[in-house]
Write an enzyme that holds these catalytic residues in place. Structure first.
Site, PDB file in Angstrom:
ATOM      1  N   ASN A   9       0.867  -1.188   0.000  1.00 46.01           N
ATOM      2  CA  ASN A   9       0.000   0.000   0.000  1.00 46.01           C
ATOM      3  C   ASN A   9       0.900   1.234   0.000  1.00 46.01           C
ATOM      4  OD1 ASN A   9      -1.790   2.052   0.530  1.00 46.01           O
ATOM      5  ND2 ASN A   9      -2.294   1.358   2.606  1.00 46.01           N
ATOM      6  N   TRP A  10       0.985   1.871  -1.149  1.00 45.96           N
ATOM      7  CA  TRP A  10       1.920   3.004  -1.282  1.00 45.96           C
ATOM      8  C   TRP A  10       1.368   4.286  -0.655  1.00 45.96           C
ATOM      9  CZ3 TRP A  10       3.714   2.505  -7.154  1.00 45.96           C
ATOM     10  CH2 TRP A  10       4.330   1.260  -7.323  1.00 45.96           C
ATOM     11  N   LYS A  11       0.104   4.280  -0.297  1.00 45.80           N
ATOM     12  CA  LYS A  11      -0.539   5.468   0.305  1.00 45.80           C
ATOM     13  C   LYS A  11      -0.311   6.697  -0.591  1.00 45.80           C
ATOM     14  CE  LYS A  11      -0.074   3.179   4.699  1.00 45.80           C
ATOM     15  NZ  LYS A  11       0.012   3.242   6.152  1.00 45.80           N
ATOM     16  N   HIS A 102      -9.374   0.989   4.944  1.00 42.61           N
ATOM     17  CA  HIS A 102      -8.069   1.160   5.600  1.00 42.61           C
ATOM     18  C   HIS A 102      -8.250   2.100   6.794  1.00 42.61           C
ATOM     19  CE1 HIS A 102      -4.010   2.440   6.413  1.00 42.61           C
ATOM     20  NE2 HIS A 102      -3.617   1.311   5.828  1.00 42.61           N
ATOM     21  N   GLU A 104      -6.693   4.526   7.836  1.00 46.96           N
ATOM     22  CA  GLU A 104      -6.541   5.967   7.540  1.00 46.96           C
ATOM     23  C   GLU A 104      -7.806   6.519   6.884  1.00 46.96           C
ATOM     24  OE1 GLU A 104      -2.815   5.474   5.478  1.00 46.96           O
ATOM     25  OE2 GLU A 104      -1.944   4.836   7.388  1.00 46.96           O
ATOM     26  N   GLU A 174      -5.323  -5.194  10.542  1.00 51.61           N
ATOM     27  CA  GLU A 174      -4.294  -4.184  10.751  1.00 51.61           C
ATOM     28  C   GLU A 174      -4.549  -3.455  12.070  1.00 51.61           C
ATOM     29  OE1 GLU A 174      -2.345  -2.895   6.873  1.00 51.61           O
ATOM     30  OE2 GLU A 174      -4.225  -1.799   6.966  1.00 51.61           O
ATOM     31  N   GLY A 180       2.398   2.125  10.730  1.00 50.29           N
ATOM     32  CA  GLY A 180       3.317   3.251  10.576  1.00 50.29           C
ATOM     33  C   GLY A 180       4.035   3.642  11.857  1.00 50.29           C
ATOM     34  N   SER A 220       3.434  -2.253  10.345  1.00 51.65           N
ATOM     35  CA  SER A 220       4.887  -2.312  10.566  1.00 51.65           C
ATOM     36  C   SER A 220       5.480  -3.684  10.258  1.00 51.65           C
ATOM     37  CB  SER A 220       5.244  -1.870  11.992  1.00 51.65           C
ATOM     38  OG  SER A 220       4.855  -0.514  12.182  1.00 51.65           O
ATOM     39  N   GLY A 241       2.881  -1.224   4.274  1.00 48.07           N
ATOM     40  CA  GLY A 241       2.899   0.205   3.959  1.00 48.07           C
ATOM     41  C   GLY A 241       4.321   0.660   3.677  1.00 48.07           C
ATOM     42  N   GLY A 242       4.962   1.260   4.685  1.00 48.50           N
ATOM     43  CA  GLY A 242       6.280   1.874   4.515  1.00 48.50           C
ATOM     44  C   GLY A 242       7.297   0.999   3.792  1.00 48.50           C
TER      45      GLY A 242
HETATM   46  P1  PGA Z   1       2.869   0.173   7.620  1.00 49.79           P
HETATM   47  O1  PGA Z   1       1.417   0.367   7.000  1.00 49.79           O
HETATM   48  O2  PGA Z   1       3.436  -1.110   7.054  1.00 49.79           O
HETATM   49  O3  PGA Z   1       3.661   1.379   7.188  1.00 49.79           O
HETATM   50  O4  PGA Z   1       2.713   0.084   9.105  1.00 49.79           O
HETATM   51  C1  PGA Z   1       0.570  -0.725   6.813  1.00 49.79           C
HETATM   52  C2  PGA Z   1      -0.725  -0.252   6.197  1.00 49.79           C
HETATM   53  O5  PGA Z   1      -1.165   0.850   6.502  1.00 49.79           O
HETATM   54  O6  PGA Z   1      -1.337  -0.980   5.390  1.00 49.79           O
END
Ligand code: PGA
Length: 257
Positions: A9-11, A102, A104, A174, A180, A220, A241-242
């Protein structure tokens, strides 16, 4: 059959050039590694920003078991919703998946489970695979309420679906406190929740469907901890994510699948 998946997930990161480069570097490496078994019960999915989706779809097109999806979609079919993107549009560029709910989106855009249910319906109506995200906040876990929170999200967001459309859905657990933050759920915490979710699916749709449902862990997850997390019987891969923004790290995670 239950699929194993690593999804990135590149956000709201990358620009056209870096998005293309990231998908190409990872995609070419994967294409050169038929031993990974992609396309044979294992998949990799990129979730770039909408704008770069057609480009990433094209890069994935000749690579077995590698797909591209959207990070969101609108709940209506079409119409006067300035700035929004529909499931039909996502389908029309050749994408195959979309994230739904998600944390967010839930937190910053006030997306609740009734809305998310409509988004899932839109996606399934266009033969797209929803990757439905659920997970508790830290105070909910501290009050030992995390199972109830996740159950309520699934009940309202997904479990209204009939059995056949549900079979297409992927679930991503999640925990919000892990997203994050650099804090990961322990393998035991992840396994415990994944087994609980599979149990809920079994109660609702039967054991055969539950066994076939892919449940990803997100929060994470990185090159250093992916193998430990994925080793659990109910953890079928990760939503990253990251670490999905760095080709080498993302490839390491895929190797852990
Ligand atoms: P993260 O994000 O790996 O940076 O914690 C995961 C996500 O939001 O899907």
């Amino acid at each position: 059959m239950r699929k194993k998946i690593v999804a990135g997930n590149w956000k709201m990161n990358t620009v056209m050039g870096s998005a293309r480069e990231l998908a190409k570097v990872v995609g070419n490496e994967l294409a050169a590694r038929p031993d990974l078994g992609l396309g044979k019960g294992k998949e990799v999915i990129f979730f770039p920003p909408y704008l770069f989706l057609p480009e990433v779809v094209n890069i994935c097109a000749d690579k077995r078991g590698v797909f591209a999806g959207a990070q969101n979609c609108h709940q209506e079919e079409k119409g006067a919703y300035t700035g929004e993107v529909s499931a039909l549009m996502i389908k029309s560029v050749g994408a195959t998946h979309a994230l739904v709910g998600h944390s967010e989106r839930r937190t910053y855009f006030n997306e609740g489970d009734d809305l998310l249910a409509k988004k899932a319906e839109q996606l399934l109506g266009h033969d797209l695979t929803p990757v439905f995200c659920c997970g508790e906040h830290l105070p909910e876990r501290e009050k030992d309420n995390h199972f109830n929170v996740v159950k309520a999200q699934l009940d309202k967001g997904l479990f209204w679906l009939e059995r056949e459309p549900f079979r297409k859905v992927v679930i991503a657990y999640e925990p919000v406190w892990a997203i994050g933050t650099g804090v990961t759920a322990s393998p035991a915490q992840a396994q415990e929740m994944h087994a609980f979710i599979r149990g809920l699916v079994s109660e609702k749709y039967g054991q055969e469907v539950a066994e076939a449902t892919t449940i990803l862990y997100g929060g994470s997850c990185n090159a250093g901890n992916a193998a430990e997390l994925f080793a659990n019987p109910d953890v079928d891969g990760g939503l990253i994510g990251g670490a999905s923004l760095k080709a080498d790290d993302f490839l390491q995670i895929i190797l852990a699948l």
